[in-house]
Scaffold this active site. Structure first.
Site, PDB file in Angstrom:
ATOM      1  N   GLU A 128     -18.735  20.299 -41.210  1.00 57.71           N
ATOM      2  CA  GLU A 128     -19.874  20.406 -42.127  1.00 57.71           C
ATOM      3  C   GLU A 128     -19.537  19.836 -43.495  1.00 57.71           C
ATOM      4  OE1 GLU A 128     -22.265  20.734 -40.310  1.00 57.71           O
ATOM      5  OE2 GLU A 128     -23.180  22.681 -40.683  1.00 57.71           O
ATOM      6  N   THR A 181     -30.108  15.925 -47.135  1.00 57.96           N
ATOM      7  CA  THR A 181     -29.647  17.224 -47.599  1.00 57.96           C
ATOM      8  C   THR A 181     -29.374  17.177 -49.095  1.00 57.96           C
ATOM      9  OG1 THR A 181     -28.665  17.658 -45.457  1.00 57.96           O
ATOM     10  CG2 THR A 181     -27.890  19.008 -47.269  1.00 57.96           C
TER      11      THR A 181
END
Lengths: 306, 306
Positions: A128, A181
Protein backbone atom coordinates in the site's frame (compact mmCIF):
# COMPACT_ATOMS: atom_id res chain seq x y z
CA UNK A 1 2.60 -27.99 -2.27
CA UNK A 2 4.55 -25.78 -4.67
CA UNK A 3 1.76 -23.81 -6.31
CA UNK A 4 -1.35 -22.17 -4.98
CA UNK A 5 -4.22 -20.38 -6.66
CA UNK A 6 -5.95 -17.63 -4.73
CA UNK A 7 -9.01 -15.44 -4.71
CA UNK A 8 -7.92 -11.98 -3.53
CA UNK A 9 -11.01 -10.03 -2.46
CA UNK A 10 -11.95 -6.44 -3.02
CA UNK A 11 -12.59 -4.41 0.11
CA UNK A 12 -14.46 -1.30 1.20
CA UNK A 13 -12.50 1.02 3.47
CA UNK A 14 -13.66 3.90 5.68
CA UNK A 15 -17.34 2.93 5.75
CA UNK A 16 -18.59 6.50 6.25
CA UNK A 17 -17.77 7.25 9.88
CA UNK A 18 -14.60 5.12 10.09
CA UNK A 19 -12.18 7.14 7.97
CA UNK A 20 -8.76 5.46 7.94
CA UNK A 21 -9.77 2.82 10.52
CA UNK A 22 -12.68 0.66 9.28
CA UNK A 23 -12.97 -1.73 6.37
CA UNK A 24 -14.90 -4.77 5.20
CA UNK A 25 -14.20 -7.66 2.85
CA UNK A 26 -16.25 -8.46 -0.26
CA UNK A 27 -16.99 -12.00 -1.30
CA UNK A 28 -17.44 -12.10 -5.06
CA UNK A 29 -15.44 -9.14 -6.31
CA UNK A 30 -11.72 -9.66 -6.45
CA UNK A 31 -8.62 -10.76 -8.33
CA UNK A 32 -7.06 -14.15 -8.81
CA UNK A 33 -3.45 -14.92 -8.26
CA UNK A 34 -1.13 -17.89 -8.64
CA UNK A 35 1.87 -18.08 -6.34
CA UNK A 36 4.54 -20.69 -7.12
CA UNK A 37 7.51 -21.80 -5.07
CA UNK A 38 10.65 -22.12 -7.24
CA UNK A 39 14.31 -22.89 -6.69
CA UNK A 40 15.62 -19.54 -7.85
CA UNK A 41 15.62 -17.17 -4.89
CA UNK A 42 13.81 -13.85 -4.97
CA UNK A 43 10.35 -12.80 -6.11
CA UNK A 44 9.34 -12.47 -9.75
CA UNK A 45 6.04 -11.21 -11.16
CA UNK A 46 5.80 -13.46 -14.18
CA UNK A 47 2.39 -12.50 -15.55
CA UNK A 48 -0.18 -9.75 -15.14
CA UNK A 49 -3.46 -10.16 -17.00
CA UNK A 50 -6.19 -7.52 -16.99
CA UNK A 51 -4.20 -4.46 -16.02
CA UNK A 52 -1.25 -2.46 -17.19
CA UNK A 53 0.90 -2.75 -14.07
CA UNK A 54 4.69 -3.03 -13.70
CA UNK A 55 6.27 -6.50 -13.73
CA UNK A 56 9.35 -5.26 -11.88
CA UNK A 57 9.13 -6.74 -8.40
CA UNK A 58 10.10 -3.56 -6.58
CA UNK A 59 7.57 -1.48 -8.52
CA UNK A 60 4.66 -3.87 -8.06
CA UNK A 61 2.58 -3.83 -4.85
CA UNK A 62 2.46 -7.64 -4.72
CA UNK A 63 6.22 -7.77 -5.21
CA UNK A 64 7.00 -5.17 -2.58
CA UNK A 65 4.71 -6.83 -0.03
CA UNK A 66 6.34 -10.21 -0.75
CA UNK A 67 9.83 -8.78 -0.38
CA UNK A 68 8.91 -7.09 2.92
CA UNK A 69 7.72 -10.44 4.23
CA UNK A 70 10.67 -12.47 2.94
CA UNK A 71 13.11 -9.97 4.47
CA UNK A 72 12.00 -11.30 7.87
CA UNK A 73 12.49 -14.99 7.04
CA UNK A 74 15.36 -17.24 6.05
CA UNK A 75 14.21 -19.22 3.03
CA UNK A 76 16.19 -21.16 0.45
CA UNK A 77 13.69 -20.79 -2.37
CA UNK A 78 12.01 -18.11 -4.45
CA UNK A 79 8.52 -17.27 -5.66
CA UNK A 80 6.77 -16.51 -8.92
CA UNK A 81 3.52 -14.60 -8.93
CA UNK A 82 0.88 -14.45 -11.65
CA UNK A 83 -1.80 -11.79 -11.20
CA UNK A 84 -5.20 -11.89 -12.87
CA UNK A 85 -6.70 -8.48 -12.17
CA UNK A 86 -10.45 -8.03 -12.12
CA UNK A 87 -10.52 -5.06 -9.72
CA UNK A 88 -9.66 -1.92 -11.63
CA UNK A 89 -6.86 0.23 -10.24
CA UNK A 90 -8.21 3.47 -8.80
CA UNK A 91 -11.69 2.07 -8.25
CA UNK A 92 -11.68 2.63 -4.49
CA UNK A 93 -12.35 -1.01 -3.62
CA UNK A 94 -8.82 -2.01 -2.70
CA UNK A 95 -7.21 -3.11 -5.96
CA UNK A 96 -3.66 -2.72 -4.66
CA UNK A 97 -4.60 -4.23 -1.32
CA UNK A 98 -5.94 -7.37 -3.00
CA UNK A 99 -2.62 -7.93 -4.76
CA UNK A 100 -0.51 -7.17 -1.69
CA UNK A 101 -2.65 -9.38 0.53
CA UNK A 102 -2.67 -12.23 -1.97
CA UNK A 103 1.09 -12.22 -2.39
CA UNK A 104 1.91 -12.47 1.30
CA UNK A 105 -0.90 -14.93 1.98
CA UNK A 106 0.24 -17.21 -0.85
CA UNK A 107 3.89 -17.21 0.14
CA UNK A 108 2.96 -17.80 3.77
CA UNK A 109 0.90 -20.86 2.78
CA UNK A 110 3.71 -22.27 0.62
CA UNK A 111 6.16 -21.82 3.50
CA UNK A 112 3.95 -23.73 5.95
CA UNK A 113 2.37 -20.70 7.61
CA UNK A 114 5.17 -19.13 9.62
CA UNK A 115 2.83 -16.18 10.17
CA UNK A 116 -0.79 -15.71 11.19
CA UNK A 117 -3.12 -13.80 8.88
CA UNK A 118 -2.94 -10.89 11.29
CA UNK A 119 0.87 -10.95 11.20
CA UNK A 120 0.73 -10.64 7.42
CA UNK A 121 -1.02 -7.27 7.54
CA UNK A 122 2.19 -5.38 8.29
CA UNK A 123 3.85 -6.81 5.15
CA UNK A 124 0.89 -6.17 2.88
CA UNK A 125 0.89 -2.57 4.15
CA UNK A 126 4.24 -2.08 2.43
CA UNK A 127 2.49 -2.72 -0.89
CA UNK A 128 0.00 0.00 0.00
CA UNK A 129 2.87 2.32 0.75
CA UNK A 130 4.16 1.80 -2.77
CA UNK A 131 0.70 2.36 -4.24
CA UNK A 132 -0.31 5.50 -2.37
CA UNK A 133 2.70 6.68 -0.39
CA UNK A 134 0.91 5.71 2.81
CA UNK A 135 1.27 2.30 4.50
CA UNK A 136 -2.40 2.16 5.42
CA UNK A 137 -4.12 -1.00 6.62
CA UNK A 138 -7.81 -0.29 6.11
CA UNK A 139 -7.95 -2.35 2.91
CA UNK A 140 -5.26 -4.99 3.47
CA UNK A 141 -6.61 -5.87 6.92
CA UNK A 142 -10.09 -6.87 5.70
CA UNK A 143 -8.56 -8.49 2.58
CA UNK A 144 -6.48 -10.77 4.82
CA UNK A 145 -8.83 -11.26 7.77
CA UNK A 146 -12.28 -11.10 6.23
CA UNK A 147 -15.35 -9.63 7.92
CA UNK A 148 -14.99 -6.13 9.27
CA UNK A 149 -11.72 -4.81 10.60
CA UNK A 150 -10.85 -1.90 12.85
CA UNK A 151 -7.36 -0.45 12.81
CA UNK A 152 -7.32 0.77 16.40
CA UNK A 153 -3.74 1.97 16.21
CA UNK A 154 -0.75 2.04 13.85
CA UNK A 155 1.95 2.53 16.49
CA UNK A 156 1.86 -0.22 17.55
CA UNK A 157 -0.24 -1.87 14.86
CA UNK A 158 -3.43 -3.10 16.53
CA UNK A 159 -6.13 -4.59 14.35
CA UNK A 160 -9.43 -5.95 15.58
CA UNK A 161 -11.47 -8.29 13.42
CA UNK A 162 -15.24 -8.22 13.81
CA UNK A 163 -17.71 -10.75 12.42
CA UNK A 164 -20.29 -9.42 10.05
CA UNK A 165 -23.98 -10.02 10.75
CA UNK A 166 -24.91 -12.80 8.34
CA UNK A 167 -27.64 -11.00 6.43
CA UNK A 168 -25.50 -7.95 5.68
CA UNK A 169 -24.85 -7.32 1.98
CA UNK A 170 -22.90 -4.67 0.15
CA UNK A 171 -23.72 -3.04 -3.15
CA UNK A 172 -20.83 -1.16 -4.75
CA UNK A 173 -21.05 0.89 -7.91
CA UNK A 174 -17.88 2.05 -9.65
CA UNK A 175 -18.39 4.98 -12.01
CA UNK A 176 -15.67 4.70 -14.63
CA UNK A 177 -13.96 7.99 -13.99
CA UNK A 178 -10.40 8.53 -12.87
CA UNK A 179 -10.08 9.85 -9.34
CA UNK A 180 -6.53 9.77 -8.04
CA UNK A 181 -6.05 8.92 -4.40
CA UNK A 182 -3.76 11.93 -4.20
CA UNK A 183 -6.58 14.21 -5.42
CA UNK A 184 -9.04 12.56 -3.06
CA UNK A 185 -6.61 13.23 -0.21
CA UNK A 186 -5.83 16.79 -1.26
CA UNK A 187 -9.41 17.95 -0.60
CA UNK A 188 -9.20 16.86 3.03
CA UNK A 189 -8.64 19.47 5.72
CA UNK A 190 -5.95 18.77 8.27
CA UNK A 191 -8.10 20.08 11.11
CA UNK A 192 -11.69 19.29 11.93
CA UNK A 193 -14.12 20.85 14.37
CA UNK A 194 -14.27 19.18 17.77
CA UNK A 195 -18.04 19.01 17.38
CA UNK A 196 -17.81 17.03 14.12
CA UNK A 197 -15.12 14.79 15.54
CA UNK A 198 -17.35 13.94 18.52
CA UNK A 199 -20.24 13.07 16.20
CA UNK A 200 -17.86 10.92 14.16
CA UNK A 201 -16.56 8.90 17.09
CA UNK A 202 -20.10 8.50 18.39
CA UNK A 203 -20.95 6.91 15.07
CA UNK A 204 -17.85 4.71 15.03
CA UNK A 205 -18.87 3.45 18.45
CA UNK A 206 -22.42 2.91 17.21
CA UNK A 207 -21.28 1.00 14.14
CA UNK A 208 -19.06 -1.33 16.18
CA UNK A 209 -21.88 -1.87 18.67
CA UNK A 210 -24.27 -2.57 15.81
CA UNK A 211 -21.94 -5.20 14.36
CA UNK A 212 -21.55 -7.05 17.66
CA UNK A 213 -25.25 -6.98 18.43
CA UNK A 214 -26.34 -7.62 14.82
CA UNK A 215 -28.51 -4.52 15.07
CA UNK A 216 -28.98 -3.63 11.42
CA UNK A 217 -30.82 -0.41 12.19
CA UNK A 218 -28.03 0.77 14.46
CA UNK A 219 -25.49 -0.07 11.76
CA UNK A 220 -27.53 2.06 9.39
CA UNK A 221 -27.91 4.99 11.78
CA UNK A 222 -24.15 4.95 12.36
CA UNK A 223 -23.19 5.00 8.69
CA UNK A 224 -22.82 8.75 8.63
CA UNK A 225 -19.75 10.81 7.81
CA UNK A 226 -19.49 14.33 9.15
CA UNK A 227 -15.98 14.98 7.99
CA UNK A 228 -14.75 13.43 4.75
CA UNK A 229 -17.83 12.75 2.64
CA UNK A 230 -18.89 16.41 2.39
CA UNK A 231 -15.45 17.25 0.95
CA UNK A 232 -14.90 14.25 -1.29
CA UNK A 233 -18.35 13.56 -2.62
CA UNK A 234 -18.19 16.58 -4.94
CA UNK A 235 -15.44 14.75 -6.87
CA UNK A 236 -17.80 11.86 -7.67
CA UNK A 237 -20.38 12.41 -10.41
CA UNK A 238 -23.93 11.76 -9.24
CA UNK A 239 -22.88 10.95 -5.67
CA UNK A 240 -25.82 12.61 -3.93
CA UNK A 241 -28.34 11.03 -6.28
CA UNK A 242 -26.78 7.57 -6.03
CA UNK A 243 -26.76 7.76 -2.23
CA UNK A 244 -30.32 9.05 -2.08
CA UNK A 245 -31.42 6.32 -4.48
CA UNK A 246 -29.75 3.66 -2.35
CA UNK A 247 -31.47 4.90 0.80
CA UNK A 248 -34.84 5.14 -0.95
CA UNK A 249 -34.42 1.53 -2.05
CA UNK A 250 -33.85 0.25 1.46
CA UNK A 251 -30.13 0.70 2.09
CA UNK A 252 -29.11 0.85 5.74
CA UNK A 253 -26.54 3.45 4.74
CA UNK A 254 -24.43 4.56 1.82
CA UNK A 255 -21.18 6.43 1.32
CA UNK A 256 -17.87 6.65 -0.50
CA UNK A 257 -15.88 3.41 -0.79
CA UNK A 258 -12.32 4.11 0.25
CA UNK A 259 -11.18 7.32 -1.42
CA UNK A 260 -13.73 6.82 -4.23
CA UNK A 261 -14.98 7.03 -6.84
CA UNK A 262 -16.88 3.82 -5.96
CA UNK A 263 -19.97 4.30 -3.84
CA UNK A 264 -21.16 1.59 -1.46
CA UNK A 265 -24.44 0.80 0.20
CA UNK A 266 -25.03 -1.75 2.94
CA UNK A 267 -28.34 -3.51 3.28
CA UNK A 268 -30.06 -6.37 5.03
CA UNK A 269 -30.60 -9.29 2.68
CA UNK A 270 -29.58 -9.98 -0.90
CA UNK A 271 -32.91 -8.93 -2.37
CA UNK A 272 -32.54 -5.40 -1.09
CA UNK A 273 -28.90 -5.28 -2.21
CA UNK A 274 -29.96 -6.40 -5.71
CA UNK A 275 -32.73 -3.82 -5.83
CA UNK A 276 -30.26 -1.11 -4.83
CA UNK A 277 -27.89 -2.28 -7.56
CA UNK A 278 -30.64 -1.96 -10.13
CA UNK A 279 -31.63 1.50 -8.92
CA UNK A 280 -28.00 2.69 -8.84
CA UNK A 281 -27.49 1.33 -12.35
CA UNK A 282 -30.52 3.24 -13.58
CA UNK A 283 -29.02 6.47 -12.27
CA UNK A 284 -25.74 6.02 -14.15
CA UNK A 285 -27.56 4.71 -17.25
CA UNK A 286 -29.55 7.94 -17.35
CA UNK A 287 -26.37 9.95 -16.85
CA UNK A 288 -24.78 7.97 -19.67
CA UNK A 289 -21.85 7.22 -17.40
CA UNK A 290 -20.15 3.82 -17.73
CA UNK A 291 -20.05 1.89 -14.46
CA UNK A 292 -19.43 -1.49 -12.90
CA UNK A 293 -21.57 -2.82 -10.12
CA UNK A 294 -21.11 -5.54 -7.51
CA UNK A 295 -23.50 -7.13 -5.04
CA UNK A 296 -21.77 -9.21 -2.40
CA UNK A 297 -22.27 -10.71 1.00
CA UNK A 298 -19.53 -9.89 3.48
CA UNK A 299 -16.66 -12.34 3.03
CA UNK A 300 -15.96 -13.92 6.41
CA UNK A 301 -12.57 -15.35 5.49
CA UNK A 302 -10.56 -12.89 3.41
CA UNK A 303 -8.09 -14.20 0.82
CA UNK A 304 -8.82 -17.84 0.08
CA UNK A 305 -7.37 -20.77 -1.79
CA UNK A 306 -9.35 -21.77 -4.89
CA UNK B 1 -46.89 2.67 46.53
CA UNK B 2 -46.65 6.35 47.43
CA UNK B 3 -43.02 6.60 48.53
CA UNK B 4 -39.82 5.19 47.15
CA UNK B 5 -36.24 5.28 48.37
CA UNK B 6 -33.51 5.23 45.77
CA UNK B 7 -29.80 4.78 45.33
CA UNK B 8 -28.66 7.27 42.68
CA UNK B 9 -25.24 6.19 41.41
CA UNK B 10 -22.19 8.22 40.57
CA UNK B 11 -20.92 7.88 37.02
CA UNK B 12 -17.71 8.32 35.04
CA UNK B 13 -18.11 10.15 31.75
CA UNK B 14 -15.77 10.43 28.75
CA UNK B 15 -13.55 7.44 29.65
CA UNK B 16 -10.46 8.84 27.92
CA UNK B 17 -11.18 8.34 24.23
CA UNK B 18 -14.95 8.82 24.43
CA UNK B 19 -15.22 12.54 25.12
CA UNK B 20 -18.88 13.57 25.33
CA UNK B 21 -20.16 10.14 24.24
CA UNK B 22 -19.10 7.40 26.71
CA UNK B 23 -19.93 6.83 30.35
CA UNK B 24 -20.15 4.09 32.96
CA UNK B 25 -22.13 3.58 36.15
CA UNK B 26 -20.58 3.04 39.58
CA UNK B 27 -22.06 0.66 42.10
CA UNK B 28 -21.19 1.87 45.57
CA UNK B 29 -20.70 5.59 45.18
CA UNK B 30 -23.85 7.63 44.93
CA UNK B 31 -26.62 9.60 46.61
CA UNK B 32 -29.87 8.53 48.20
CA UNK B 33 -33.19 10.06 47.44
CA UNK B 34 -36.75 9.67 48.66
CA UNK B 35 -39.53 10.47 46.20
CA UNK B 36 -43.07 10.73 47.55
CA UNK B 37 -46.38 11.00 45.73
CA UNK B 38 -48.63 13.64 47.33
CA UNK B 39 -52.01 15.19 46.56
CA UNK B 40 -50.74 18.72 46.02
CA UNK B 41 -49.72 19.08 42.41
CA UNK B 42 -46.25 20.18 41.41
CA UNK B 43 -42.76 19.17 42.52
CA UNK B 44 -41.23 20.26 45.81
CA UNK B 45 -37.72 19.62 47.06
CA UNK B 46 -38.44 19.22 50.75
CA UNK B 47 -35.03 18.30 52.11
CA UNK B 48 -31.40 18.34 51.01
CA UNK B 49 -28.86 16.79 53.36
CA UNK B 50 -25.12 16.82 52.69
CA UNK B 51 -24.89 19.72 50.26
CA UNK B 52 -25.71 23.39 50.03
CA UNK B 53 -28.03 23.24 47.01
CA UNK B 54 -31.16 25.27 46.21
CA UNK B 55 -34.52 23.95 47.41
CA UNK B 56 -36.39 25.95 44.76
CA UNK B 57 -37.69 23.41 42.27
CA UNK B 58 -36.73 25.37 39.19
CA UNK B 59 -33.19 25.98 40.47
CA UNK B 60 -32.53 22.37 41.48
CA UNK B 61 -31.42 19.78 38.90
CA UNK B 62 -33.72 17.12 40.37
CA UNK B 63 -36.61 19.58 40.31
CA UNK B 64 -35.97 20.71 36.75
CA UNK B 65 -35.65 17.13 35.48
CA UNK B 66 -38.89 16.19 37.27
CA UNK B 67 -40.73 19.19 35.80
CA UNK B 68 -39.48 18.35 32.29
CA UNK B 69 -40.89 14.85 32.67
CA UNK B 70 -44.21 15.89 34.20
CA UNK B 71 -44.74 18.44 31.42
CA UNK B 72 -45.24 15.47 29.08
CA UNK B 73 -47.80 13.66 31.27
CA UNK B 74 -51.24 14.36 32.64
CA UNK B 75 -51.14 13.57 36.35
CA UNK B 76 -53.47 14.60 39.16
CA UNK B 77 -50.90 14.43 41.92
CA UNK B 78 -47.62 16.01 42.94
CA UNK B 79 -44.23 14.87 44.23
CA UNK B 80 -41.91 15.63 47.12
CA UNK B 81 -38.23 14.88 46.85
CA UNK B 82 -35.68 14.45 49.63
CA UNK B 83 -32.05 14.36 48.55
CA UNK B 84 -29.25 12.87 50.62
CA UNK B 85 -26.06 13.92 48.83
CA UNK B 86 -22.93 11.87 49.16
CA UNK B 87 -21.39 12.79 45.81
CA UNK B 88 -19.79 16.19 46.08
CA UNK B 89 -20.80 18.79 43.50
CA UNK B 90 -17.96 19.51 41.09
CA UNK B 91 -16.26 16.17 41.70
CA UNK B 92 -16.49 14.99 38.10
CA UNK B 93 -18.40 11.83 38.94
CA UNK B 94 -21.86 12.97 37.98
CA UNK B 95 -23.28 14.60 41.10
CA UNK B 96 -25.97 16.55 39.23
CA UNK B 97 -26.70 13.56 37.00
CA UNK B 98 -27.38 11.33 40.01
CA UNK B 99 -30.00 13.77 41.31
CA UNK B 100 -31.61 14.32 37.92
CA UNK B 101 -31.70 10.60 37.16
CA UNK B 102 -33.06 9.72 40.58
CA UNK B 103 -35.89 12.27 40.39
CA UNK B 104 -37.24 11.08 37.03
CA UNK B 105 -36.73 7.42 37.87
CA UNK B 106 -38.57 7.77 41.17
CA UNK B 107 -41.52 9.66 39.72
CA UNK B 108 -41.75 7.17 36.85
CA UNK B 109 -41.93 4.28 39.30
CA UNK B 110 -44.62 5.98 41.39
CA UNK B 111 -46.67 6.63 38.23
CA UNK B 112 -46.55 2.97 37.16
CA UNK B 113 -43.71 3.31 34.66
CA UNK B 114 -45.17 5.28 31.77
CA UNK B 115 -41.61 5.56 30.44
CA UNK B 116 -38.72 3.18 29.89
CA UNK B 117 -35.39 3.94 31.54
CA UNK B 118 -34.07 5.00 28.14
CA UNK B 119 -37.02 7.38 27.66
CA UNK B 120 -36.13 9.04 30.96
CA UNK B 121 -32.70 10.14 29.75
CA UNK B 122 -34.10 13.10 27.81
CA UNK B 123 -35.79 14.49 30.94
CA UNK B 124 -32.76 13.98 33.17
CA UNK B 125 -30.71 15.84 30.56
CA UNK B 126 -32.71 18.97 31.40
CA UNK B 127 -31.25 18.82 34.90
CA UNK B 128 -27.78 18.71 33.35
CA UNK B 129 -28.65 21.73 31.29
CA UNK B 130 -29.42 23.64 34.47
CA UNK B 131 -26.20 22.44 36.11
CA UNK B 132 -23.75 23.14 33.29
CA UNK B 133 -25.61 24.99 30.55
CA UNK B 134 -25.34 21.91 28.36
CA UNK B 135 -28.00 19.17 28.17
CA UNK B 136 -25.43 16.41 27.99
CA UNK B 137 -26.28 12.74 28.47
CA UNK B 138 -22.93 11.12 29.19
CA UNK B 139 -23.61 10.97 32.94
CA UNK B 140 -27.42 10.69 33.10
CA UNK B 141 -27.46 7.83 30.58
CA UNK B 142 -25.23 5.48 32.62
CA UNK B 143 -26.92 6.66 35.85
CA UNK B 144 -30.29 5.54 34.46
CA UNK B 145 -29.27 2.52 32.38
CA UNK B 146 -26.26 1.11 34.23
CA UNK B 147 -23.27 -0.53 32.58
CA UNK B 148 -21.56 1.46 29.87
CA UNK B 149 -23.45 3.83 27.62
CA UNK B 150 -22.64 5.38 24.27
CA UNK B 151 -24.41 8.54 23.16
CA UNK B 152 -24.23 7.88 19.44
CA UNK B 153 -26.18 10.99 18.55
CA UNK B 154 -28.06 13.88 20.17
CA UNK B 155 -30.22 14.81 17.18
CA UNK B 156 -32.05 12.50 17.39
CA UNK B 157 -31.06 11.19 20.80
CA UNK B 158 -29.64 7.70 20.31
CA UNK B 159 -28.17 5.92 23.30
CA UNK B 160 -26.68 2.44 23.27
CA UNK B 161 -26.25 0.50 26.50
CA UNK B 162 -23.39 -1.96 26.69
CA UNK B 163 -22.86 -4.61 29.36
CA UNK B 164 -19.67 -4.37 31.35
CA UNK B 165 -17.34 -7.36 31.53
CA UNK B 166 -18.00 -8.80 35.00
CA UNK B 167 -14.49 -8.51 36.39
CA UNK B 168 -14.10 -4.84 35.48
CA UNK B 169 -13.63 -2.49 38.44
CA UNK B 170 -13.20 1.25 38.68
CA UNK B 171 -11.05 3.17 41.11
CA UNK B 172 -11.83 6.89 41.32
CA UNK B 173 -9.89 9.43 43.35
CA UNK B 174 -11.31 12.89 43.93
CA UNK B 175 -8.74 15.49 44.93
CA UNK B 176 -10.59 18.08 46.98
CA UNK B 177 -9.96 21.06 44.80
CA UNK B 178 -12.50 23.19 43.02
CA UNK B 179 -12.48 22.81 39.25
CA UNK B 180 -15.43 24.46 37.58
CA UNK B 181 -16.89 22.68 34.56
CA UNK B 182 -16.79 26.03 32.77
CA UNK B 183 -13.02 26.28 33.37
CA UNK B 184 -12.55 22.67 32.30
CA UNK B 185 -14.42 23.46 29.10
CA UNK B 186 -12.63 26.74 28.45
CA UNK B 187 -9.26 24.99 27.95
CA UNK B 188 -10.67 22.91 25.10
CA UNK B 189 -9.88 23.87 21.53
CA UNK B 190 -12.77 24.03 19.10
CA UNK B 191 -10.75 22.37 16.35
CA UNK B 192 -8.61 19.26 16.48
CA UNK B 193 -6.16 17.77 14.02
CA UNK B 194 -7.62 15.17 11.68
CA UNK B 195 -4.78 12.86 12.70
CA UNK B 196 -5.68 13.05 16.40
CA UNK B 197 -9.36 12.66 15.62
CA UNK B 198 -8.64 9.46 13.66
CA UNK B 199 -6.63 8.03 16.57
CA UNK B 200 -9.46 8.95 18.91
CA UNK B 201 -12.19 7.21 16.88
CA UNK B 202 -9.93 4.21 16.44
CA UNK B 203 -9.75 3.99 20.22
CA UNK B 204 -13.51 4.49 20.68
CA UNK B 205 -14.02 1.58 18.28
CA UNK B 206 -11.45 -0.47 20.18
CA UNK B 207 -13.05 0.23 23.54
CA UNK B 208 -16.52 -0.75 22.32
CA UNK B 209 -15.09 -3.91 20.74
CA UNK B 210 -13.25 -4.70 23.99
CA UNK B 211 -16.45 -4.36 26.01
CA UNK B 212 -18.41 -6.71 23.73
CA UNK B 213 -15.65 -9.30 23.59
CA UNK B 214 -14.67 -8.94 27.27
CA UNK B 215 -11.11 -8.33 26.10
CA UNK B 216 -9.63 -6.53 29.08
CA UNK B 217 -6.32 -5.85 27.35
CA UNK B 218 -8.08 -4.26 24.38
CA UNK B 219 -10.13 -2.12 26.76
CA UNK B 220 -6.87 -1.00 28.33
CA UNK B 221 -5.13 -0.28 25.03
CA UNK B 222 -8.11 1.80 23.93
CA UNK B 223 -8.25 3.97 27.07
CA UNK B 224 -6.17 6.69 25.52
CA UNK B 225 -7.11 10.31 24.94
CA UNK B 226 -5.31 12.26 22.24
CA UNK B 227 -7.42 15.37 22.47
CA UNK B 228 -8.83 16.44 25.81
CA UNK B 229 -6.58 14.94 28.48
CA UNK B 230 -3.45 16.81 27.36
CA UNK B 231 -5.32 20.11 27.78
CA UNK B 232 -7.28 19.39 30.94
CA UNK B 233 -4.86 17.32 32.95
CA UNK B 234 -2.74 20.39 33.78
CA UNK B 235 -5.68 21.68 35.83
CA UNK B 236 -5.57 18.64 38.12
CA UNK B 237 -2.83 18.51 40.75
CA UNK B 238 -0.69 15.39 40.51
CA UNK B 239 -2.56 14.03 37.47
CA UNK B 240 0.48 12.58 35.70
CA UNK B 241 1.78 10.93 38.84
CA UNK B 242 -1.62 9.50 39.79
CA UNK B 243 -2.10 8.07 36.30
CA UNK B 244 1.41 6.63 36.19
CA UNK B 245 0.91 5.12 39.65
CA UNK B 246 -2.36 3.53 38.56
CA UNK B 247 -0.75 1.98 35.50
CA UNK B 248 2.26 0.75 37.50
CA UNK B 249 -0.15 -0.93 39.89
CA UNK B 250 -1.94 -2.87 37.19
CA UNK B 251 -4.60 -0.50 35.86
CA UNK B 252 -5.84 -1.28 32.35
CA UNK B 253 -6.03 2.46 31.78
CA UNK B 254 -6.52 5.72 33.62
CA UNK B 255 -7.76 9.20 32.80
CA UNK B 256 -9.88 12.16 33.82
CA UNK B 257 -13.36 11.37 35.11
CA UNK B 258 -15.82 13.64 33.31
CA UNK B 259 -14.43 17.16 33.34
CA UNK B 260 -12.38 16.39 36.44
CA UNK B 261 -10.87 16.83 38.93
CA UNK B 262 -11.55 13.17 39.74
CA UNK B 263 -9.21 10.67 38.12
CA UNK B 264 -10.37 7.16 37.28
CA UNK B 265 -8.59 3.89 36.63
CA UNK B 266 -10.16 0.70 35.30
CA UNK B 267 -8.78 -2.68 36.25
CA UNK B 268 -9.53 -6.36 36.11
CA UNK B 269 -10.58 -7.67 39.49
CA UNK B 270 -11.22 -6.02 42.84
CA UNK B 271 -7.81 -6.79 44.27
CA UNK B 272 -6.08 -4.74 41.61
CA UNK B 273 -8.61 -1.93 42.00
CA UNK B 274 -7.96 -1.88 45.75
CA UNK B 275 -4.21 -1.87 45.23
CA UNK B 276 -4.55 1.07 42.83
CA UNK B 277 -6.68 2.90 45.40
CA UNK B 278 -3.98 2.45 48.02
CA UNK B 279 -1.26 3.64 45.66
CA UNK B 280 -3.30 6.67 44.52
CA UNK B 281 -4.00 7.52 48.16
CA UNK B 282 -0.30 7.41 48.95
CA UNK B 283 0.37 9.96 46.20
CA UNK B 284 -2.13 12.47 47.56
CA UNK B 285 -1.08 11.76 51.17
CA UNK B 286 2.48 12.69 50.26
CA UNK B 287 1.24 15.80 48.46
CA UNK B 288 -0.79 16.65 51.58
CA UNK B 289 -3.86 17.04 49.38
CA UNK B 290 -7.24 15.99 50.82
CA UNK B 291 -9.01 13.41 48.67
CA UNK B 292 -11.85 10.91 48.56
CA UNK B 293 -11.45 7.53 46.94
CA UNK B 294 -13.91 4.95 45.64
CA UNK B 295 -13.46 1.38 44.46
CA UNK B 296 -16.48 -0.01 42.67
CA UNK B 297 -17.57 -2.70 40.29
CA UNK B 298 -19.53 -1.48 37.33
CA UNK B 299 -23.19 -1.14 38.28
CA UNK B 300 -25.24 -3.14 35.78
CA UNK B 301 -28.60 -1.59 36.70
CA UNK B 302 -28.27 2.15 37.23
CA UNK B 303 -30.59 3.90 39.72
CA UNK B 304 -32.20 1.34 42.00
CA UNK B 305 -34.85 1.06 44.66
CA UNK B 306 -33.46 0.41 48.14
Amino acid sequence: MTEIKLFCPATIANLSCGFDVLGLCLDNAGDEMIVRKVEQKGVRITKIIGADLPLETDKNVAGVAALAMLATLEVDCGFEIEIYKHIKAGSGIGSSAASAAGAVFGINELLGKPYSRKDLVQFAMQGEKLASGNAHADNVAPALLGGFTLVRSYHPLDIIRIDSPEELFATVVHPQIELKTSDARSVLKQTVSLKSAIMQWGNVGGLIAGLYTKDYDLIGRSLHDEIVEPLRSVLIPGFDLIKQTALENGALGSGISGSGPSIFALSRGKNTADQIAKAMSDVYEKMNLPYEIHVSKINPDGVRII
